[in-house]
Design a protein around this motif. Sequence first.
Motif, PDB file in Angstrom:
ATOM      1  N   ILE A  95       9.700  -7.529  -9.258  1.00 40.54           N
ATOM      2  CA  ILE A  95      11.320  -6.808 -10.018  1.00 40.54           C
ATOM      3  C   ILE A  95      12.694  -7.050  -9.373  1.00 40.54           C
ATOM      4  N   GLY A  96      11.782  -8.349  -8.285  1.00 45.55           N
ATOM      5  CA  GLY A  96      13.202  -9.430  -8.411  1.00 45.55           C
ATOM      6  C   GLY A  96      13.227  -9.694  -6.054  1.00 45.55           C
ATOM      7  N   PRO A  97      14.562 -10.757  -6.191  1.00 44.59           N
ATOM      8  CA  PRO A  97      14.574 -10.886  -4.924  1.00 44.59           C
ATOM      9  C   PRO A  97      14.944  -9.438  -3.370  1.00 44.59           C
ATOM     10  N   ALA A  98      14.072  -9.852  -2.228  1.00 49.50           N
ATOM     11  CA  ALA A  98      14.491  -8.614  -1.394  1.00 49.50           C
ATOM     12  C   ALA A  98      15.151  -8.949   0.042  1.00 49.50           C
ATOM     13  N   PRO A  99      15.857  -8.249   0.428  1.00 45.62           N
ATOM     14  CA  PRO A  99      16.189  -8.500   1.792  1.00 45.62           C
ATOM     15  C   PRO A  99      15.102  -8.144   2.512  1.00 45.62           C
ATOM     16  N   ALA A 100      15.553  -9.463   4.047  1.00 52.11           N
ATOM     17  CA  ALA A 100      14.391  -9.296   4.601  1.00 52.11           C
ATOM     18  C   ALA A 100      14.501  -7.299   5.240  1.00 52.11           C
ATOM     19  N   ASP A 101      15.255  -6.459   5.940  1.00 52.03           N
ATOM     20  CA  ASP A 101      15.751  -5.078   5.516  1.00 52.03           C
ATOM     21  C   ASP A 101      15.519  -4.347   4.193  1.00 52.03           C
ATOM     22  N   TYR A 159      11.970   5.734   4.536  1.00 50.37           N
ATOM     23  CA  TYR A 159      11.403   4.830   4.624  1.00 50.37           C
ATOM     24  C   TYR A 159      10.430   5.461   5.787  1.00 50.37           C
ATOM     25  N   GLY A 160       9.706   4.089   5.669  1.00 48.56           N
ATOM     26  CA  GLY A 160       8.063   4.403   6.664  1.00 48.56           C
ATOM     27  C   GLY A 160       7.217   2.922   6.380  1.00 48.56           C
ATOM     28  N   ASP A 161       6.810   2.921   7.531  1.00 53.84           N
ATOM     29  CA  ASP A 161       6.122   1.696   7.390  1.00 53.84           C
ATOM     30  C   ASP A 161       4.550   1.981   7.420  1.00 53.84           C
ATOM     31  N   THR A 162       3.832   1.338   5.738  1.00 53.28           N
ATOM     32  CA  THR A 162       2.552   2.018   6.110  1.00 53.28           C
ATOM     33  C   THR A 162       0.796   1.218   6.127  1.00 53.28           C
ATOM     34  N   ASP A 163       2.001   0.159   5.888  1.00 57.92           N
ATOM     35  CA  ASP A 163       0.745  -1.027   5.934  1.00 57.92           C
ATOM     36  C   ASP A 163       0.306  -2.777   7.608  1.00 57.92           C
ATOM     37  N   GLY A 164       2.221  -1.681   8.456  1.00 53.79           N
ATOM     38  CA  GLY A 164       1.715  -2.067  10.039  1.00 53.79           C
ATOM     39  C   GLY A 164       2.187  -3.164  10.308  1.00 53.79           C
ATOM     40  N   ASP A 165       2.985  -3.255   9.417  1.00 50.48           N
ATOM     41  CA  ASP A 165       4.057  -5.091   9.901  1.00 50.48           C
ATOM     42  C   ASP A 165       5.023  -4.845   9.971  1.00 50.48           C
ATOM     43  N   GLN A 166       5.274  -3.831  10.769  1.00 52.62           N
ATOM     44  CA  GLN A 166       6.276  -3.178  11.863  1.00 52.62           C
ATOM     45  C   GLN A 166       8.057  -3.405  10.683  1.00 52.62           C
ATOM     46  N   ARG A 167       7.932  -4.119   9.094  1.00 51.39           N
ATOM     47  CA  ARG A 167       9.031  -3.728   8.265  1.00 51.39           C
ATOM     48  C   ARG A 167       8.739  -2.230   7.875  1.00 51.39           C
ATOM     49  N   VAL A 223       9.166   5.804  -6.403  1.00 53.71           N
ATOM     50  CA  VAL A 223       8.711   5.212  -6.599  1.00 53.71           C
ATOM     51  C   VAL A 223       8.680   3.715  -5.243  1.00 53.71           C
ATOM     52  N   VAL A 224       7.977   3.317  -4.965  1.00 54.00           N
ATOM     53  CA  VAL A 224       7.540   3.149  -3.188  1.00 54.00           C
ATOM     54  C   VAL A 224       7.704   1.668  -3.968  1.00 54.00           C
ATOM     55  N   LEU A 225       8.685   1.050  -3.052  1.00 57.37           N
ATOM     56  CA  LEU A 225       8.726  -0.558  -3.042  1.00 57.37           C
ATOM     57  C   LEU A 225       8.757  -1.126  -1.448  1.00 57.37           C
ATOM     58  N   SER A 226       8.175  -1.730  -1.062  1.00 58.94           N
ATOM     59  CA  SER A 226       8.162  -2.741  -0.132  1.00 58.94           C
ATOM     60  C   SER A 226       8.552  -4.463  -0.489  1.00 58.94           C
ATOM     61  N   ARG A 227       7.932  -5.189   0.319  1.00 61.31           N
ATOM     62  CA  ARG A 227       8.702  -6.703   0.774  1.00 61.31           C
ATOM     63  C   ARG A 227       7.697  -7.061   1.016  1.00 61.31           C
ATOM     64  N   LEU A 228       7.032  -7.470  -0.556  1.00 63.70           N
ATOM     65  CA  LEU A 228       6.204  -8.941  -0.527  1.00 63.70           C
ATOM     66  C   LEU A 228       6.613 -10.542  -0.362  1.00 63.70           C
ATOM     67  N   VAL A 239       8.381  13.442   1.067  1.00 67.77           N
ATOM     68  CA  VAL A 239       7.455  11.981   1.790  1.00 67.77           C
ATOM     69  C   VAL A 239       7.281  11.821   2.942  1.00 67.77           C
ATOM     70  N   ASP A 240       6.148  11.775   3.507  1.00 69.94           N
ATOM     71  CA  ASP A 240       5.990  11.658   4.922  1.00 69.94           C
ATOM     72  C   ASP A 240       4.954  10.318   5.463  1.00 69.94           C
ATOM     73  N   PHE A 241       5.718   9.317   5.455  1.00 68.57           N
ATOM     74  CA  PHE A 241       4.470   7.922   5.337  1.00 68.57           C
ATOM     75  C   PHE A 241       4.512   7.879   6.930  1.00 68.57           C
ATOM     76  N   ALA A 242       3.125   7.310   7.039  1.00 72.42           N
ATOM     77  CA  ALA A 242       1.682   7.093   8.038  1.00 72.42           C
ATOM     78  C   ALA A 242       1.120   5.128   7.633  1.00 72.42           C
ATOM     79  N   PRO A 243       0.270   5.517   8.655  1.00 74.19           N
ATOM     80  CA  PRO A 243      -0.732   3.942   8.729  1.00 74.19           C
ATOM     81  C   PRO A 243      -1.115   3.929   7.350  1.00 74.19           C
ATOM     82  N   GLY A 244      -1.301   3.550   6.514  1.00 75.40           N
ATOM     83  CA  GLY A 244      -2.847   3.468   4.908  1.00 75.40           C
ATOM     84  C   GLY A 244      -2.104   4.450   4.333  1.00 75.40           C
ATOM     85  N   ARG A 245      -0.922   5.978   4.470  1.00 75.16           N
ATOM     86  CA  ARG A 245      -1.051   6.496   3.527  1.00 75.16           C
ATOM     87  C   ARG A 245      -0.020   7.319   3.106  1.00 75.16           C
ATOM     88  N   ILE A 246       0.689   8.213   2.245  1.00 79.42           N
ATOM     89  CA  ILE A 246       2.083   8.745   2.249  1.00 79.42           C
ATOM     90  C   ILE A 246       2.098   9.984   1.625  1.00 79.42           C
TER      91      ILE A 246
END
Length: 169
Positions: free
Chosen positions: A2-8, A57-65, A90-95, A122-129
């Motif tokens: 949906i558009g450009p993303a900042p690093a964080d 905010y939380g990290d679901t994919d383990g990329d430290q972002r 709406v859950v968004l990520s930087r790809l 919402v609670d983030f954990a590796p691989g799930r919310i």
Amino acid sequence: MIGPAPADLHDVDWANSLVPGDFCDLPEPVRLTDGVATATSRTWGTVRVRSGRNVTYGDTDGDQRDEAALHVGCDDNGATMSGQLAVGYVVLSRLGDSLAVLGTITPRQKQTGSYGIGLTQVDFAPGRITVHERWHRPTDPRCCPTGESTTVWTREGNRLVPGEPRVVS
């Protein structure tokens, strides 16, 4: 995308961002201005979309972002006393360098009362919310929903898949 993303993603101005509208049956994303937009829902006609300030905010994919879960809602713009029509996260990520939607989390608990279901956390954990829902039982007054449930949304690649809701009270 949906558009450009900042690093964080913590640096995104969510109150003035583009958000998908599938939670409110909008045919295309809407641009929020100070957390509000007017759009046309395929189900309800003209609606007010609100968001921008309640982000988790939380990290679901383990990329430290961190990924971001932006609380969104739509209502009938004051046409009725209980104007809330739909809510979601709406859950968004930087790809790469782009802001991408992983999915829209909506209530999964079956409604038993006459009022809408609220998403409270919402609670983030590796691989799930894990999403916490509050809902009205048939005899609950408007002020005080007594039903509580959780639904675990699993991250499968770059999308979210809901599990079955589990009643916790």
